[in-house]
Structures are given as C-alpha cells and as structure tokens.
Design a protein around this motif. Structure first.
Motif, PDB file in Angstrom:
ATOM      1  N   LEU A 179      78.859  54.581  78.401  1.00  0.00           N
ATOM      2  CA  LEU A 179      77.462  55.013  78.287  1.00  0.00           C
ATOM      3  C   LEU A 179      77.341  56.126  77.264  1.00  0.00           C
ATOM      4  CD1 LEU A 179      74.626  54.761  79.448  1.00  0.00           C
ATOM      5  CD2 LEU A 179      75.210  56.571  81.047  1.00  0.00           C
ATOM      6  N   GLN A 180      78.253  57.055  77.315  1.00  0.00           N
ATOM      7  CA  GLN A 180      78.234  58.161  76.348  1.00  0.00           C
ATOM      8  C   GLN A 180      78.326  57.627  74.936  1.00  0.00           C
ATOM      9  OE1 GLN A 180      81.328  60.748  77.564  1.00  0.00           O
ATOM     10  NE2 GLN A 180      79.939  62.194  78.508  1.00  0.00           N
ATOM     11  N   ASN A 181      79.218  56.670  74.746  1.00  0.00           N
ATOM     12  CA  ASN A 181      79.393  56.093  73.416  1.00  0.00           C
ATOM     13  C   ASN A 181      78.106  55.432  72.940  1.00  0.00           C
ATOM     14  OD1 ASN A 181      81.949  56.839  72.885  1.00  0.00           O
ATOM     15  ND2 ASN A 181      82.878  55.061  73.843  1.00  0.00           N
ATOM     16  N   LEU A 182      77.474  54.707  73.849  1.00  0.00           N
ATOM     17  CA  LEU A 182      76.244  54.036  73.449  1.00  0.00           C
ATOM     18  C   LEU A 182      75.186  55.068  73.055  1.00  0.00           C
ATOM     19  CD1 LEU A 182      76.129  51.115  75.988  1.00  0.00           C
ATOM     20  CD2 LEU A 182      76.409  50.982  73.527  1.00  0.00           C
ATOM     21  N   LEU A 183      75.162  56.180  73.801  1.00  0.00           N
ATOM     22  CA  LEU A 183      74.214  57.239  73.450  1.00  0.00           C
ATOM     23  C   LEU A 183      74.515  57.790  72.071  1.00  0.00           C
ATOM     24  CD1 LEU A 183      73.839  59.184  76.796  1.00  0.00           C
ATOM     25  CD2 LEU A 183      72.102  57.898  75.573  1.00  0.00           C
ATOM     26  N   LEU A 184      75.812  57.964  71.796  1.00  0.00           N
ATOM     27  CA  LEU A 184      76.200  58.468  70.481  1.00  0.00           C
ATOM     28  C   LEU A 184      75.734  57.510  69.393  1.00  0.00           C
ATOM     29  CD1 LEU A 184      79.800  59.803  71.061  1.00  0.00           C
ATOM     30  CD2 LEU A 184      77.801  61.108  70.412  1.00  0.00           C
ATOM     31  N   MET A 185      75.898  56.230  69.652  1.00  0.00           N
ATOM     32  CA  MET A 185      75.473  55.240  68.666  1.00  0.00           C
ATOM     33  C   MET A 185      73.973  55.313  68.465  1.00  0.00           C
ATOM     34  SD  MET A 185      77.602  51.796  69.185  1.00  0.00           S
ATOM     35  CE  MET A 185      79.326  51.692  68.794  1.00  0.00           C
ATOM     36  N   GLU A 186      73.285  55.494  69.588  1.00  0.00           N
ATOM     37  CA  GLU A 186      71.831  55.588  69.530  1.00  0.00           C
ATOM     38  C   GLU A 186      71.431  56.770  68.652  1.00  0.00           C
ATOM     39  OE1 GLU A 186      68.695  53.473  70.395  1.00  0.00           O
ATOM     40  OE2 GLU A 186      70.736  53.016  71.058  1.00  0.00           O
ATOM     41  N   ASN A 187      72.110  57.878  68.858  1.00  0.00           N
ATOM     42  CA  ASN A 187      71.836  59.071  68.058  1.00  0.00           C
ATOM     43  C   ASN A 187      72.069  58.793  66.584  1.00  0.00           C
ATOM     44  OD1 ASN A 187      71.058  60.714  70.096  1.00  0.00           O
ATOM     45  ND2 ASN A 187      73.132  61.436  70.538  1.00  0.00           N
ATOM     46  N   LEU A 188      73.114  58.043  66.333  1.00  0.00           N
ATOM     47  CA  LEU A 188      73.465  57.701  64.971  1.00  0.00           C
ATOM     48  C   LEU A 188      72.303  56.939  64.329  1.00  0.00           C
ATOM     49  CD1 LEU A 188      76.305  58.344  63.976  1.00  0.00           C
ATOM     50  CD2 LEU A 188      76.805  55.919  64.094  1.00  0.00           C
ATOM     51  N   LYS A 189      71.783  56.028  65.128  1.00  0.00           N
ATOM     52  CA  LYS A 189      70.681  55.201  64.637  1.00  0.00           C
ATOM     53  C   LYS A 189      69.468  56.080  64.324  1.00  0.00           C
ATOM     54  CE  LYS A 189      70.233  51.297  67.164  1.00  0.00           C
ATOM     55  NZ  LYS A 189      69.505  50.475  68.118  1.00  0.00           N
TER      56      LYS A 189
END
Lengths: 328, 833
Positions: free
Chosen positions: B815-825
C-alpha cells in the motif's frame, strides 16, 4: 610513606613450561643443599639447587602430562608427585637415584591435589580425589591400603572435591580432612568414622584452594571470586564463617600459611602474589612480578627463620623467589 | 392433549361474546356524540369485566379470540377522541398478549389509522413494563403444545425481535428508552427466563410443554447480533439455575437444541463466548455437539479452523467443553488431529496469517492440556509425526515469531508425549507470548483447584533436599559472638609487628591492548590459546585503532577484513558480535573499494555459514549508511556513525530495524511531497557513498540465481535471500543522488520481478522495500524514461499483493508503495504546468 614492595630475591627460569607446584626442602642439617622442587605443565619435576639456582635433576615420571602436586616424605630423598596422567608416584631420590618406586592410579580426572599427613614414623595417610566424582579416598602409605572412602550424602550436590587438607590436632589424635568442593562449600570429615562433621558454604564458586591452622582452629579458602573466606572450627567441630576479605581482582589459585602461622600468601589470577598477616588478615604486600596467572605459592622450611623464602610459580614459566618478613 | 381438553376456554363463554359484539358496534358508532361516547365507555368496561369473569385471556377459546381480535382492531381504528382515556389502554393490556401485540404492531405499521403512533408506542411501553412479553411467549408455548400455526409464529417472532427497529423507524428515533436495543433485549431475556421458569414449574407438575418457540426467539435475536444483550441476562441466571437442578439442565439443553439450524451458529457462539467456564458451558449445552450436526460443525470446524479472532478464554471454554464428556472426547481427539494436520502443513504455514497460526497453536496446546495418559499413549506416533513436520517447516521460516511458535509448540508436544524419555528443548528468548502459550499447557481445567498445593508441603520437600544448608546458615548466624571473643584478645594477638608495604599499585587488572594494527593482526591470527586476555583486549580496541589510523589500515585492509570475517568468539566477551561488526564497518569505510570487492565476492563463495553471509550484508549496509550520512565537521564522526549501528544490530534478528529505517524515511518523504517545496537543507558535504555505491551493489545482485553446493539462495536459504533483498533496498535508498542510481534501479527492478512470487513473506517484504527505495531514490524523470513498462507491471503486482497477500506487513508495504507511485504521478502532473 610505606616502602615500595621488594623485588624477588632471585628468579628461576628454565622449566620450559608453566609451573604448577613448588615444594621446598631446606630443613636438613648444614651439609645438605637446600632444594626446591617444581612441577611443570610439561610433566617434569625439576629439582632446583638453591645455592647455585640451577636445576640439579629433572624427573620425568608422568608421561609428559602436567604435574600438579609434589610433596617430600620425611626428607628430601623420598618424594611424592601427582600428575594429570592420573597417577601418584613415589620417588626414591637417595644417592642420586631418580626412580619411581611405587605408584597409585587415582582414576581422577580433575585438578585436586592430594594431601599428605605423617601419622607415625614411616607411615603416612594420603587423601586424594577418587574416581567417582564426589568421593575422596584415604590411603595409607606406603602400604597403599585404603583406609576409607568419604562419600557425601546422596543428593548433597557438592560436586567434585577441588582441594584437600589432611591434619590432626596433635600426634596420635584422630586425623581430620578439610575438603573444598566445586559448589563452594568446605566440608570437615572425620576420617576414621568416614562421616561429615560440618559443612560451610564459603563461596559461590568452586573452592580453588584452602589452608588450615590447627593451632588457632582457623582456616582460609579462596575461589575464582574476588573474596577470601576465613572460617573457624569450634569445640563442637562446627565450621563457622569468621570473616571475608574482598580482593581487588578475582581468582585465587593457591593459598599457603607460613609454617610459623604469622603470614600467609595467595597466588592470584591477576598475576600478583599477596601477603597478609594471618591473625587479622591485614594486607601486607602485593608482589607484582609475574606476567601471567600465578599458580602456586610455597614457604620454605628453613630451620633458621632469617633464611626463610617464599616461592611462586606462574604460567609465565618462571619461579620467583622472595625473602619477605623473614626477620619477624 | 388430555390436558388441553380440560381447559375451560374451549367452552364458549355465554357472557363474553355478546359483550364483544356490543363493543364492536359501539365502536362503530363512535364519534356520533357524547351519548355514543358514554355508551362506548360502558361497553369497554363491560368487555373488561367479562374478560376478567371468564378467567383472563388464557381462558379464551378460538372463536372468542377472533372476536376479541376484531374488537381490538376496531378499537385501534376508532378516532382518538372517541376512545375513553385510560380504559382503552387497559383493554389492550388485559387482552390476549399475542393478539394485542399483533394488533398494536399492525396499527403502528398502517398509516392513517385511528391510533397515533405515539399512542401505540405508549401502550407498547406499558405492555413491556407490565411483563406482558413473557405472557406472550408463554401463551405461544402453550399453543404450541397443541400444534400452533408455524407461519403465524414466524411472523410473531419477527415482530418480537424487530420491535426496536419498528418503533424507531416509526418515531424517527424519538422512541422511549425502553425500545433501545440495549434495554429491550435484556428485557426480552428476562421475559424468556420467566417463561422458562413457568415451563419448569409445569414440567414439575407433570405437564408437557414446548420450548421451541422460546428457542426460535433466542435464535432470531442471536442472528440479529444481539447475543451480548440477551445472553448477558440469560447465561448468568441459567448458570445458577443449572448448578444442581437436572430439570433446569434439561430445559437449558432443549432450549439450545430447538434452535433452528440456520440460527444455531449464532447461539452456540454466543454461549461459548459468554459462559464463565468450560464446566458451565458443559452444563448449559449438554451434548449438543453430538446431537446437532450444525453445532458440531460450528464448534469443531468453524470456530477452530476457519475463524481465528476468538480470545483464548473462548478457546479454553470450547475445548474444555469438548473434554468434559466421554462422547465429546472423541470429538476432542478428532479436533486435535485436524489442528495438528493444519499446524504441520507447510503450505498452511506459508499461506496463513501469523494471527491464525498463533490461534491454532493455542488450540493445540489447550487440547494437549486436556489429554489423558492413555489417549496420549494411543496417539503418540501421530503426535510425534505432526510435531516433527510442523516444527521443521516452522524452523525454516525466516520470521522469528514463526520459528519461536514452532519451538514452543514442539516443546510442549514433546513434553506431553515423552513422559520418561528426554524432552525436546530449544533455545529462544522467553516473552509474554511464549509464557502465555506454555501456561496454556500446564493449566488444568478451571474446576480443579489449581493453587491448592500446600506451600508448607513444598518447603518441607526443599528442606529435605538440602539438609546441610540451613544448618550451616545457623552456624553463620552464630558466628557473631565467636568474633567478639576473638576481638577481646586483640592486644596480644595482632599483626601490628608486621609493617605493610606500599600497596597503592594494586589496581584492577587491565590488559594492554596493542597499539598498532599489524600487532592486532598478529594477535587475532595467533594460535596461542593462552593469550586470551590480550585477544579480548585487541577485539575491543580494534575499531578505534582502525579509525585513528586510516593510512595504516589501507595497507592491510583486505587482510584485516578477511580475519574479521572469519573471527570466531574464543571467549565469552560481552557484545563480541557488535565489536567485531563495528571493526568490520570501520575497515570497510576506511578503504571501501577493495574491501567491498572482497566482501561481496565472499558473499557468493563456498564454505561460509549463513551467519557469516548475513554478517557481510549487515556490514555492507552499515558502512554504506556511514559513508552516505553527512558528518558534521568531523568531530562527531564516530558517534554519528555508531548510533545507527547499534539500532540496526538490535533489530538484526528481525526485519524490524531495517524496515523502521526505511519506513521512517518513506514517511518523511511523503510528507514533504505533500507539503510542497519546504526542503530543509542538511549540512552539505559530498556523499562519499557516491563513488563506491556500485561496488557495494552490483556484485551482490549479480549472482543470486546461481546456486552453489553449499549455498542456494533460491532454494532453502531463503532467509539470506530475504536479508539480501533488504540489504539491496537499503543500498538503493542510500544511493540517492548518485550517478549509478538509475542503473541500480533497473537491476533492482529485474531482481524484484524475478522473485515477486516467492513463498517466503520475509523475502517479499524485502522486495517491497526495494520498490520503495527505488521510487524514492531514482529521479522521477529517469524512472519514467527508462522503466515505464516495468513500473506498470510492478504496479499491478503491488495491487495484487495489497489485496491478497497473507502477510499483514506485505500488504502494508504494498500500500505504501502504491501511495508513493500515486505521489509520483501527482508530481508529474504538476511539472508540465
């Protein structure tokens, strides 16, 4: 300002191995040469001439296994030695002979030195740790007949005997044995009855060494701890703690009270020899010469008090000989 | 049926029927004027009188009931003004309770009737408070004995159980407190108890009675999720009542047995959760599990193998209940078998959550505590086999909690089955959990008084075992007077004639440590066993020596690294592992390139223990951390480097320490991105890790898929693989802003992709950490330019992990990783504008 501690009178080098036991034989009349016997880790017993400070003879009787107990029997011609080959040898050294006359197979695997007591002319009692772990056996020498076996009560959990001291109050009275055990307790045994008279827990760790002054009925023991324990024996044959003395460094491998009962010496794992007054256990001197654990200390039996010597043997393969408090 | 025929109600009462007809007629005329109202009041009064004269509502016959129903309905429809206040309510309260209840709820449900909802609720409130509910239940019970209509009963049950909802819906939440579920259901419980009492009375009177309606009500309440309220009332009372009364026990058993299958689970669960002990539960449920298939399934399968949220007390209740009866003991043994099967299955170990495994372990231990000697005897072989299998696959696990669980359970099983022979004994650190688990095994069921072993007895035994000790203690007490005796003769018995020498030099012994690095090497490689003290001193001094003499260290750095890698603990030094590790880190940071080359090559070479390989990883991480962290003007050089060392070392047994570091940073980073541009500049200094990051990273990642004879990362050495993954994650993170970071990121993505379905959750955690550090370290534009496709693949994998992974930490990391990716986006969207 107190005087700095003295240096060794002389140092004996050349055993080629750690020194585990020392025994003087200087009591003979004038033409006799004062001797020092030393038992080393390499299995040799060196006989040191204290006039020349050289080795007279090297006795090899323990199969190159460490020798950890040497005693004279009566004079300097008869010698008893105990080694890690699980044998106790009796030597005949008279007239330059170097032969083993007899030996006892102890079957004991520990480091417990045997203890010798002369009960009559030409008759000795010897206490030694026996084959089974907790037992002590008493033999009569030279006949080698077993007098008795001292077994602790079932469930007493004393562990192996670590040091023994056989003594009697006066010639002809009943022999008594003091034994220090692995669990830190000292037990008083009546040898003729084969029964424990008293037990005292002196230490938390195995008792490494003990000595006893039968005149004052007071003894001292040391262990791998930082504490010397002094205890006394009352008329009811009960051992009691008298006092304890805190040391600077832990570990005592040997304790000897000088035959005149004035001072005592300890051999420390901290490489140091300590001298105390026996009456009050007043610290008198710290002799710092060795560079490794001191294994044994021994006082000489010179008939002239002023010649008395103290010798210490160490893991650093040297024997230091000291003249200290010889005047008093 | 003979009892029924005698009932006087069946004979039509001549007085009641006309009165009821009159009353209905009067109600029809209601509202016509004052005269009609007076007539109505009189008619109602007449109805009440006639009802009382007939012997109460219970005496009514079939036909009269129908008439009475019609009467009540017309009363409910009558306009409010026409109804004489006080009297009409009494009509409802005194009428047959079932009928009244139905009419009231009907009028509550139908809009625009004569009665105002508030009036209805008022009557219902009174109805409840006057105990009419128990009358209602009792009425149905009696009818049931003569075969009542099941549909009607179902309707009634629904109405009883859903009363709070009905009322609340109607009054839009302004309902009186008695209709709050927390008040209503205890009240219903009380009513049930009253009915049960009546049933018990009638049973004692020799009358037959049906309890099934009450059971139905209970079942329905439970399935509505009101077990707490209703059983909170029922269980304590029933516990008391069944203590010594076998009729009450029978009633209680019937009560549960008659619950329909569809509601059985809720009822059984409620009882198991609320019974104060296994013996009570056994009294309340009887042999329900043997008689009822559904209950058996719930108790032996569902609650043990499918659910795992129940507390230990519930488990103890449940298994204790099974153990208390011969018939049920066969079930207990079967349960134990099934539990052990699950426990020893390696796939279950891999795919179930830690909580479930703990739950199953607890259940096994409780089962074992209930086993008797002959039962153990017959099942010894099975127990042994399952134990061996289970402990094997648990010891394989890289999660310390799993390993410890395996050890505790295996120890307990072996303790139980080997009464004479040697018992399995593992080394692990005791904590609350293991103590709790072990306690489960030793405790006996609650009805045996555990602490009854008399203390005196025990101390006597101890005294017998050590006969000499107290004696000698006494002696030491007696030592004081002896001393004073000695004290008295001090004058002529002192050491005063002996003058002490100077003893100021007598200090605590300190071994002199070597001063030169080459001396250290000599001491450490020397085979002389007697130099133990010197060896210890060297080990202790080495780190500071290396740090003080970087030039001298560089001359021998690889040799020193080699010695340290192979250095074994010769003596028992406190913190030896830490000392050695710090020395290794010091060497590596002093001369990074050759030493890193050496260590990474050794990681993949033959003849190292797993411990040594993991040491290599630890050292690489710590050194990388030290090299990359900005030091402040050199003066805090050491402390700055040492602090994280210690933290990491403490956590080195689990992944916690590692993760904490990464997590914290992830948190910091995420926040910063959210806030925008408030970047705090740390003391700036060239990152020493920059130039050497590749030497740390690439040799490690290259060979993981080439098994050696002694070392197979992809096979059974997955613990090291997990550590490797974590190490790579940290190296990746520390390589932020270095030149090699993009290449490292690509390699890392490939590594993660190859291993993403690894069965070990510790490895998966490591991989997920890798992704986190990659996202944080590699510049956004490089990620998008060079690894878009891989990233999309990874994203879908992360989604999968987040939803399906059995390990909670894995899910969280994904989940944390997905959030990081989201932030990246998000960042990407911001950049063009």
């Amino acid at each position: 300002m107190a005087l700095p501690p003295p240096d060794p009178q002389f140092v004996l080098r050349g055993t080629g191995a750690a020194v585990h036991i020392l025994h003087f034989s200087c009591g003979g009349p004038e033409p006799d040469i004062p001797l020092l016997f030393s038992g080393s880790e390499s299995g040799f017993i060196h006989v040191w001439n204290l006039r020349t400070h050289r080795v007279d003879t090297a006795l090899d009787g323990h199969g190159r296994k460490s020798v950890y107990c040497v005693e004279t029997m009566g004079g300097k011609d008869r010698l008893l030695s105990q080694g890690r080959d699980q044998r106790i040898c009796l030597w005949d050294l008279a007239e330059g002979r170097t032969s083993v006359t007899d030996s006892v197979f102890t079957e004991h695997v520990g480091f417990c030195r045997c203890s010798l007591l002369k009960v009559a002319q030409g008759r000795w009692l010897m206490a030694m740790a026996a084959r089974s772990l907790e037992e002590v056996q008493i033999l009569e020498l030279p006949s080698k007949t077993s007098v008795c076996t001292l077994k602790p009560e079932v469930g007493a959990k004393l562990g192996m005997p670590m040091c023994l001291k056989l003594w009697q109050l006066s010639c002809g009275s009943q022999p008594v044995l003091l034994a220090g055990y692995e669990d830190g307790s000292v037990v008083l045994w009546n040898v003729s009855m084969g029964k424990a008279l008293s037990q005292l827990i002196c230490h938390q760790e195995p008792v490494m060494s003990l000595d006893f002054d039968s005149e004052k009925a007071k003894g001292i023991s040391g262990s791998s701890e930082k504490v010397l324990s002094i205890w006394s024996l009352n008329e009811q044959q009960n051992l009691q703690v008298y006092k304890t003395h805190e040391l600077v460094n832990a570990g005592i491998s040997d304790i000897t009270i000088r035959p005149d009962k004035k001072i005592l010496a300890t051999a420390g794992w901290d490489h140091r020899i300590r001298i105390f007054g026996w009456k009050k256990l007043k610290p008198l001197a710290v002799l710092d010469y060795h560079t490794a654990t001191v294994h044994c200390v021994s006082f000489s039996d010179h008939s002239n008090p002023r010649e008395r010597l103290l010798a210490a043997g160490s893991k650093d393969q040297r024997i230091s000989v000291w003249s200290i408090y010889a005047q008093t | 049926m003979a009892a029924v025929a005698e009932r006087p109600g069946l004979i039509l009462d001549p007085r009641l029927e006309p009165v009821l007809r009159d009353a209905v007629a009067a109600l029809g005329r209601a509202g016509a004027g004052a005269e009609a109202e007076a007539g109505l009041a009189a008619a109602l009064g007449a109805v009440r009188a006639a009802l009382a004269a007939a012997g109460g509502p219970a005496a009514l016959g079939e036909r009269e009931r129908a008439l009475f129903g019609a009467f009540l309905r017309s009363l409910a429809r009558a306009p409010g003004a026409a109804r004489p206040e006080g009297v009409w309510q009494r009509c409802f309260l005194e009428g047959p309770p079932g009928l009244v209840f139905c009419v009231l709820l009907e009028s509550l449900g139908s809009a625009g009737s004569g009665l105002d909802p508030r009036e209805v609720v008022g009557v219902l409130e009174q109805f409840l408070q006057e105990g009419r509910l128990s009358a209602l239940l009792w009425e149905v019970c009696q009818q049931q004995a003569q075969a009542g209509c099941p549909e009607l009963q179902d309707v009634l049950i629904n109405k009883i159980v859903c009363l709070p909802e009905h009322v609340s819906n109607k009054l839009q939440g302004k309902n009186p407190p008695v209709f709050f579920p927390q008040n209503y259901f205890p009240l219903l419980g009380d009513a049930i108890l009253q009915v049960l009492e009546k049933i018990s009375d009638s049973l004692r009177g020799g009358l037959d009675c049906s309890i099934s309606f009450v059971s139905h009500v209970l079942g329905k309440v439970c399935i509505h999720g009101r077990q707490k309220e209703i059983l909170g009332v029922l269980v304590p009372c029933l516990t008391d009542l069944t203590k010594s009364d076998c009729i009450w026990q029978r009633i209680c058993w019937r009560l549960v047995e008659c619950v329909p299958d569809r509601w059985m689970e809720a009822v059984v669960l409620g009882f198991v959760q609320r019974a104060p002990g296994a013996d009570v539960l056994s009294r309340l449920l009887g042999n329900l599990v043997v008689k009822n298939k559904k209950a058996q399934f719930v108790v032996t399968q569902k609650m043990l193998l499918l659910q795992y949220g129940h507390t230990t007390e519930v488990l103890q209740n449940l298994l204790g209940y099974l153990s208390l009866d011969g018939l049920r003991r066969t079930l207990l043994l079967r349960v134990l078998q099934e539990l052990l099967e699950t426990w020893s299955s390696s796939s279950a170990v891999k795919h179930s959550t830690a909580e479930q495994q703990l739950y199953i372990s607890k259940a096994i231990l409780i089962c074992l505590s209930h086993l008797k000697e002959p039962e153990i005897e017959t099942h010894r072989q099975e127990l042994l086999t399952s134990m061996m299998e289970g402990v094997k696959c648990r010891l394989d696990s890289s999660l310390p909690q799993q390993r410890r669980l395996g050890m505790v359970v295996a120890e307990s099983i072996s303790l139980k089955i080997n009464t004479e022979g040697p018992v399995l004994k593992f080394e692990y650190e005791e904590d609350d959990e293991t103590r709790e688990l072990k306690f489960l095994l030793v405790q006996t069921p609650s009805f045996c008084n555990v602490p009854s072993l008399p203390d005196d007895d025990r101390s006597e035994k101890a005294g017998a075992a050590l006969p000499l000790v107290p004696e000698s203690n006494e002696k030491s007490h007696a030592a004081a007077p002896v001393m004073s005796n000695e004290e008295s003769d001090t004058e002529f018995d002192s050491d005063d004639d002996l003058i002490p020498y100077d003893m100021s030099e007598d200090k605590e012994l300190k071994i002199k440590a070597p001063v030169y690095i080459r001396d250290c090497i000599e001491v450490l490689t020397g085979s002389r066993t007697e130099d133990v003290d010197k060896w210890e001193a060297t080990v202790k001094a080495l780190e500071s020596l290396v740090r003080k003499n970087p030039a001298a260290t560089r001359e021998v750095s690889v040799e020193l690294a080699k010695i340290l890698l192979h250095l074994e603990e010769k003596t028992c030094i406190e913190g030896f592992v830490e000392l050695r590790q710090r020395a290794q880190v010091a060497v590596l940071t002093t001369d990074p390139i050759p030493v890193a080359k050496y260590l990474t090559s050794q990681f993949y070479s033959l003849n190292y223990s797993l411990r040594q390989r993991m040491d290599i990883l630890d050292v690489l991480v710590l050194a990388a951390q030290e090299l990359s962290c900005p030091k402040f003007l050199g003066k805090t050089k050491h402390s700055g480097a040492q602090k994280p060392c210690i933290q990491l070392l403490q956590g080195s047994d689990s992944s916690k320490g590692w993760r904490r570091v990464v997590d914290e940073r992830i948190k910091n980073k995420t926040r910063r991105l959210d806030k925008g541009q408030c970047h705090v500049e740390l003391a700036s200094r060239p990152n020493e890790f920059n130039s050497v990051a590749g030497y740390f990273f690439f040799p490690l990642i290259q060979h993981f898929d080439r098994p050696l004879t002694t070392f197979d990362l992809l096979g059974e050495d997955h613990l090291v693989l997990g550590r490797l993954a974590h190490t790579l994650a940290i190296l990746m993170y520390l390589a932020v802003n270095t030149v090699a970071v993009t290449a490292m990121g690509k390699a890392l993505l490939e590594f993660v992709w190859a291993l993403r379905f690894h069965t070990d959750s510790y490895v998966r955690q490591g991989l997920l950490s890798c992704i986190s550090s990659l996202l944080l370290s590699v510049p956004t534009e490089r990620i998008l330019a060079d690894m878009t496709e891989e990233l999309l693949e990874t994203q879908s994998w992360l989604g999968d992990v987040m939803e399906k992974d059995p390990d909670g930490d894995c899910r969280r990391l994904a989940l944390q990783n997905l959030l990081l990716m989201e932030n990246l986006k998000k960042k990407l969207e911001v950049v063009p504008s």
